[in-house]
Design a protein around this motif. Sequence first.
Motif, PDB file in Angstrom:
ATOM      1  N   SER A  72      59.593  52.167  61.480  1.00 31.29           N
ATOM      2  CA  SER A  72      58.659  52.694  62.472  1.00 31.29           C
ATOM      3  C   SER A  72      57.459  53.356  61.801  1.00 31.29           C
ATOM      4  CB  SER A  72      59.370  53.716  63.368  1.00 31.29           C
ATOM      5  OG  SER A  72      58.454  54.383  64.204  1.00 31.29           O
ATOM      6  N   THR A  73      56.324  53.345  62.486  1.00 27.82           N
ATOM      7  CA  THR A  73      55.157  54.086  62.003  1.00 27.82           C
ATOM      8  C   THR A  73      55.308  55.582  62.257  1.00 27.82           C
ATOM      9  OG1 THR A  73      54.014  53.773  64.115  1.00 27.82           O
ATOM     10  CG2 THR A  73      53.609  52.140  62.387  1.00 27.82           C
ATOM     11  N   GLY A  74      56.340  55.959  63.005  1.00 25.39           N
ATOM     12  CA  GLY A  74      56.573  57.359  63.322  1.00 25.39           C
ATOM     13  C   GLY A  74      56.208  57.721  64.740  1.00 25.39           C
ATOM     14  N   VAL A  75      55.601  56.797  65.472  1.00 18.73           N
ATOM     15  CA  VAL A  75      55.229  57.057  66.858  1.00 18.73           C
ATOM     16  C   VAL A  75      56.476  57.275  67.708  1.00 18.73           C
ATOM     17  CG1 VAL A  75      54.104  56.066  68.884  1.00 18.73           C
ATOM     18  CG2 VAL A  75      53.093  55.756  66.633  1.00 18.73           C
ATOM     19  N   ILE A 106      49.465  58.026  66.266  1.00 18.37           N
ATOM     20  CA  ILE A 106      49.477  59.248  67.068  1.00 18.37           C
ATOM     21  C   ILE A 106      50.879  59.486  67.617  1.00 18.37           C
ATOM     22  CG2 ILE A 106      48.444  60.454  69.027  1.00 18.37           C
ATOM     23  CD1 ILE A 106      46.505  59.864  66.720  1.00 18.37           C
ATOM     24  N   LYS A 107      51.384  60.704  67.417  1.00 15.09           N
ATOM     25  CA  LYS A 107      52.718  61.066  67.887  1.00 15.09           C
ATOM     26  C   LYS A 107      52.647  61.418  69.367  1.00 15.09           C
ATOM     27  CE  LYS A 107      57.080  62.216  66.818  1.00 15.09           C
ATOM     28  NZ  LYS A 107      58.054  61.312  66.176  1.00 15.09           N
ATOM     29  N   ALA A 108      52.847  60.429  70.210  1.00 14.94           N
ATOM     30  CA  ALA A 108      52.837  60.623  71.661  1.00 14.94           C
ATOM     31  C   ALA A 108      53.705  59.544  72.287  1.00 14.94           C
ATOM     32  CB  ALA A 108      51.413  60.559  72.203  1.00 14.94           C
ATOM     33  N   ILE A 152      51.142  66.851  70.899  1.00 17.26           N
ATOM     34  CA  ILE A 152      50.568  65.561  70.522  1.00 17.26           C
ATOM     35  C   ILE A 152      49.692  65.754  69.287  1.00 17.26           C
ATOM     36  CG2 ILE A 152      49.022  63.709  71.255  1.00 17.26           C
ATOM     37  CD1 ILE A 152      49.964  64.221  74.111  1.00 17.26           C
ATOM     38  N   LYS A 153      49.906  64.925  68.279  1.00 22.26           N
ATOM     39  CA  LYS A 153      49.168  65.053  67.028  1.00 22.26           C
ATOM     40  C   LYS A 153      49.364  63.774  66.209  1.00 22.26           C
ATOM     41  CE  LYS A 153      53.046  67.171  64.589  1.00 22.26           C
ATOM     42  NZ  LYS A 153      53.497  68.294  63.728  1.00 22.26           N
ATOM     43  N   PRO A 154      48.603  63.603  65.132  1.00 20.27           N
ATOM     44  CA  PRO A 154      48.872  62.474  64.226  1.00 20.27           C
ATOM     45  C   PRO A 154      50.280  62.565  63.637  1.00 20.27           C
ATOM     46  CG  PRO A 154      46.678  63.349  63.820  1.00 20.27           C
ATOM     47  CD  PRO A 154      47.342  64.296  64.784  1.00 20.27           C
ATOM     48  N   VAL A 155      50.895  61.409  63.409  1.00 21.60           N
ATOM     49  CA  VAL A 155      52.260  61.370  62.883  1.00 21.60           C
ATOM     50  C   VAL A 155      52.324  62.032  61.510  1.00 21.60           C
ATOM     51  CG1 VAL A 155      54.096  59.837  62.086  1.00 21.60           C
ATOM     52  CG2 VAL A 155      52.853  59.300  64.190  1.00 21.60           C
ATOM     53  N   HIS A 156      51.346  61.740  60.657  1.00 27.61           N
ATOM     54  CA  HIS A 156      51.309  62.289  59.297  1.00 27.61           C
ATOM     55  C   HIS A 156      50.104  63.220  59.155  1.00 27.61           C
ATOM     56  CE1 HIS A 156      54.367  59.335  58.293  1.00 27.61           C
ATOM     57  NE2 HIS A 156      53.588  58.394  58.797  1.00 27.61           N
ATOM     58  N   ASP A 157      50.326  64.334  58.500  1.00 26.33           N
ATOM     59  CA  ASP A 157      49.263  65.328  58.345  1.00 26.33           C
ATOM     60  C   ASP A 157      48.353  65.070  57.152  1.00 26.33           C
ATOM     61  OD1 ASP A 157      50.177  66.717  60.549  1.00 26.33           O
ATOM     62  OD2 ASP A 157      51.494  68.012  59.360  1.00 26.33           O
ATOM     63  N   ASP A 158      48.765  64.215  56.235  1.00 28.77           N
ATOM     64  CA  ASP A 158      48.060  64.090  54.958  1.00 28.77           C
ATOM     65  C   ASP A 158      47.288  62.780  54.805  1.00 28.77           C
ATOM     66  OD1 ASP A 158      50.299  62.547  54.912  1.00 28.77           O
ATOM     67  OD2 ASP A 158      50.966  63.151  52.914  1.00 28.77           O
ATOM     68  N   ILE A 159      46.888  62.165  55.910  1.00 26.31           N
ATOM     69  CA  ILE A 159      46.077  60.952  55.833  1.00 26.31           C
ATOM     70  C   ILE A 159      44.620  61.348  55.592  1.00 26.31           C
ATOM     71  CG2 ILE A 159      45.282  58.890  57.055  1.00 26.31           C
ATOM     72  CD1 ILE A 159      47.857  58.994  58.687  1.00 26.31           C
ATOM     73  N   VAL A 218      38.831  65.974  54.396  1.00 27.37           N
ATOM     74  CA  VAL A 218      39.157  65.908  55.816  1.00 27.37           C
ATOM     75  C   VAL A 218      40.433  65.085  55.974  1.00 27.37           C
ATOM     76  CG1 VAL A 218      38.340  65.293  58.110  1.00 27.37           C
ATOM     77  CG2 VAL A 218      36.702  66.009  56.361  1.00 27.37           C
ATOM     78  N   TYR A 219      41.481  65.732  56.467  1.00 27.79           N
ATOM     79  CA  TYR A 219      42.765  65.071  56.649  1.00 27.79           C
ATOM     80  C   TYR A 219      43.082  64.914  58.132  1.00 27.79           C
ATOM     81  CZ  TYR A 219      43.778  65.807  51.681  1.00 27.79           C
ATOM     82  OH  TYR A 219      43.739  65.781  50.304  1.00 27.79           O
ATOM     83  N   SER A 220      44.109  64.116  58.395  1.00 31.00           N
ATOM     84  CA  SER A 220      44.521  63.913  59.782  1.00 31.00           C
ATOM     85  C   SER A 220      45.014  65.200  60.431  1.00 31.00           C
ATOM     86  CB  SER A 220      45.618  62.842  59.852  1.00 31.00           C
ATOM     87  OG  SER A 220      46.677  63.150  58.956  1.00 31.00           O
ATOM     88  N   ARG A 221      45.425  66.159  59.629  1.00 28.42           N
ATOM     89  CA  ARG A 221      45.842  67.437  60.191  1.00 28.42           C
ATOM     90  C   ARG A 221      44.694  68.184  60.867  1.00 28.42           C
ATOM     91  NH1 ARG A 221      45.518  68.990  54.506  1.00 28.42           N
ATOM     92  NH2 ARG A 221      47.606  68.144  54.212  1.00 28.42           N
ATOM     93  N   ASP A 222      43.472  67.818  60.532  1.00 28.01           N
ATOM     94  CA  ASP A 222      42.305  68.465  61.139  1.00 28.01           C
ATOM     95  C   ASP A 222      41.985  67.913  62.524  1.00 28.01           C
ATOM     96  OD1 ASP A 222      41.757  70.093  58.824  1.00 28.01           O
ATOM     97  OD2 ASP A 222      41.048  68.276  57.829  1.00 28.01           O
ATOM     98  N   VAL A 223      42.650  66.846  62.924  1.00 30.85           N
ATOM     99  CA  VAL A 223      42.466  66.282  64.267  1.00 30.85           C
ATOM    100  C   VAL A 223      43.300  67.110  65.242  1.00 30.85           C
ATOM    101  CG1 VAL A 223      42.805  64.266  65.724  1.00 30.85           C
ATOM    102  CG2 VAL A 223      42.037  63.979  63.361  1.00 30.85           C
ATOM    103  N   LYS A 224      42.648  67.671  66.251  1.00 35.12           N
ATOM    104  CA  LYS A 224      43.309  68.557  67.208  1.00 35.12           C
ATOM    105  C   LYS A 224      43.368  67.923  68.596  1.00 35.12           C
ATOM    106  CE  LYS A 224      43.488  71.583  63.907  1.00 35.12           C
ATOM    107  NZ  LYS A 224      44.764  71.790  63.177  1.00 35.12           N
ATOM    108  N   TRP A 225      44.436  68.220  69.285  1.00 35.34           N
ATOM    109  CA  TRP A 225      44.656  67.703  70.638  1.00 35.34           C
ATOM    110  C   TRP A 225      43.994  68.600  71.672  1.00 35.34           C
ATOM    111  CZ3 TRP A 225      49.440  69.249  73.745  1.00 35.34           C
ATOM    112  CH2 TRP A 225      49.439  68.623  75.011  1.00 35.34           C
ATOM    113  N   ILE A 226      43.210  68.013  72.578  1.00 34.25           N
ATOM    114  CA  ILE A 226      42.572  68.737  73.680  1.00 34.25           C
ATOM    115  C   ILE A 226      43.235  68.275  74.969  1.00 34.25           C
ATOM    116  CG2 ILE A 226      40.413  69.330  74.820  1.00 34.25           C
ATOM    117  CD1 ILE A 226      40.534  70.140  71.868  1.00 34.25           C
ATOM    118  N   PRO A 227      44.152  69.070  75.565  1.00 35.32           N
ATOM    119  CA  PRO A 227      44.880  68.618  76.757  1.00 35.32           C
ATOM    120  C   PRO A 227      43.950  68.343  77.937  1.00 35.32           C
ATOM    121  CG  PRO A 227      45.927  70.557  75.782  1.00 35.32           C
ATOM    122  CD  PRO A 227      44.592  70.404  75.110  1.00 35.32           C
ATOM    123  N   LEU A 228      44.267  67.290  78.670  1.00 37.52           N
ATOM    124  CA  LEU A 228      43.565  66.955  79.897  1.00 37.52           C
ATOM    125  C   LEU A 228      44.478  67.246  81.084  1.00 37.52           C
ATOM    126  CD1 LEU A 228      42.033  63.480  78.924  1.00 37.52           C
ATOM    127  CD2 LEU A 228      40.860  65.686  78.926  1.00 37.52           C
TER     128      LEU A 228
END
Length: 351
Positions: free
Chosen positions: A317-320, A116-118, A195-202, A173-183
Amino acid sequence: MAAPTKNVEEIRNRIILEEFGVKNVHTTDFPGNYLGLDDSWDMHRFQKNFRIDIVHLNEGSMEFDMVGVDASIANAFRRILLAEVPTMAIEKVFIYNNTSIVQDEVLAHRLGLIPIKADPRLFEFKNAGEESAEDDGSEIDTIQLQLKIKCSKNPKASKDSSDPQELYLNHMVYSRDVKWIPLGNQADVFADSCIKPVHDDILIAQLRPGQELDIVMHCVKGIGRDHAKFSPVATASYRLLPEITLLEVVEGEKAELLKHCFSRGVIDLENVRGKKVAKVVNSRLDTCSREVLRHADLKSLVKLGRVRDHFIFTVESTGVLPPDVLVTEAIQVLMSKCQMFLNEMTCTDVE
């Protein structure tokens, strides 16, 4: 008993690669081991000899030289990079609907391993004593993500088609479909860096018409020592700097053979008075395969070694976080460990 003075510098500073073994593998420069040499710890000498040289740096990887330290320090630094630099990763997965063929626990495991890119420095560690309710998280210690997708038939697909890409919508279903819901105020704090997954094509799962996923995920701060999903690096390794010494002039056919015994770029041939003469161009590229020692006519002409206190680090790095930031954070962790040790020593002395 003190070591003999002959070849003392080589024993202290070089590891020698031989045909059937390796010499001088153990550190011997401790106080009192060598007659006439002061190997006691000296801060000024360490500061003079220690250095870090960055050789290569990009967004995903970094190569640098750490010179003037013992192998124990280099290995401690490597282990910290692997297991003690914190990141954010998916910890809790709340599955409201999963009609795919992927079992819930397998799906949760796959989601947890998505980097996760955060920036973890902007979050606090979650209290381990809290109950595992869905509304546990807050904006200071939790990131909330959602995956909601349903597969359906493509009304525009050709009747004769058998390609799933054309027949179905949302069937992959790819990681790009995971959406961030701000708190809380996260939308304002992270306005410049979504904030999102580092890679979109997982690839997460494959669906067929009528199947759907409805999932909420909570990311928390953790370290790789607790779970590999928190490790910020794909790899962190080091090797000693190779050293190749030509004991005699190697020319002609022997020079050609010598060149092919090493990795590309290590040995080059130069023209000296009409003859091809071998010379060492860049020993850093050598993999220390010792291929040259298999040749009876060459093994007496070359000396292979490694510099004991020169470590070539490779950090991917994993990209985080960028690799240079990871190295900086690892240094901070190592410094905090040293400070903790000093504090404990002080408390012991007081008692």
